[in-house]
Design a protein around this motif. Structure first.
Motif, mmCIF file in Angstrom:
data_model
loop_
_atom_site.group_PDB
_atom_site.id
_atom_site.type_symbol
_atom_site.label_atom_id
_atom_site.label_comp_id
_atom_site.label_asym_id
_atom_site.label_seq_id
_atom_site.Cartn_x
_atom_site.Cartn_y
_atom_site.Cartn_z
ATOM 1 N N GLN A 38 -1.509 -2.335 1.085
ATOM 2 C CA GLN A 38 -2.237 -2.008 -0.020
ATOM 3 C C GLN A 38 -3.569 -2.764 0.181
ATOM 4 N N LYS A 42 -6.403 0.085 -4.867
ATOM 5 C CA LYS A 42 -5.590 1.299 -4.476
ATOM 6 C C LYS A 42 -3.852 0.969 -4.548
ATOM 7 N N GLU A 43 -3.167 1.888 -4.724
ATOM 8 C CA GLU A 43 -1.874 1.787 -5.013
ATOM 9 C C GLU A 43 -1.205 1.368 -3.474
ATOM 10 N N ARG A 44 -0.033 0.520 -3.640
ATOM 11 C CA ARG A 44 0.478 0.441 -2.637
ATOM 12 C C ARG A 44 1.229 1.715 -2.028
ATOM 13 N N GLU A 45 0.836 1.882 -0.466
ATOM 14 C CA GLU A 45 1.267 3.060 0.209
ATOM 15 C C GLU A 45 2.331 2.908 1.260
ATOM 16 N N THR A 105 7.604 2.824 -4.012
ATOM 17 C CA THR A 105 7.753 1.591 -4.195
ATOM 18 C C THR A 105 8.901 1.140 -4.766
#
Length: 121
Positions: A38, A42-45, A105
């Motif tokens: 992450q 931004k979103e955790r990828e 997630t």
């Protein structure tokens, strides 16, 4: 189940780092183990997952450069990161689940605290 990630740091583009994640509280043998990353805003990828069977999946952005592995005797999972790029910078989190191994997630019940990777140009 507790997860402890380590191994992050500062590296130049093109270099390598190896992240480690140690599991405590339960054996990791039957856990599906994953890495996410992450960056701020931004979103955790999803990065990669290794199932308890040993099969692996990688995101398109790291496929061919990163290698996930597990060592059940040490209750550990590793992420070998080679040919690093500046866009690989971020906080890397290890995650685990006994039944799911997806790329979201929400597929993982257990999370480590994260380790920071910074790739300089």
């Amino acid at each position: 189940v507790q997860l402890q990630a380590s191994g992050g740091g500062l590296v130049q583009a093109g270099g390598s780092l190896r992240l480690s994640c140690v599991v405590s509280g339960r054996t990791s043998r039957f856990l599906h183990m994953a890495w996410f990353r992450q960056v701020p805003g931004k979103e955790r990828e999803f990065v990669s997952v290794v199932r308890w069977s040993g099969s692996r999946t990688y995101s398109d952005s790291v496929n061919g450069r990163f290698t996930i592995s597990r060592e059940n005797a040490k209750n550990a999972v590793y992420l070998q990161m080679d040919s690093l790029k500046t866009e690989d910078s971020g906080i890397y989190y290890c995650a685990a689940d006994f039944s799911r191994y997806g790329q979201r997630t929400v597929d993982y019940d257990y999370w480590g605290q994260g380790t920071e990777v910074t790739v300089s140009s």
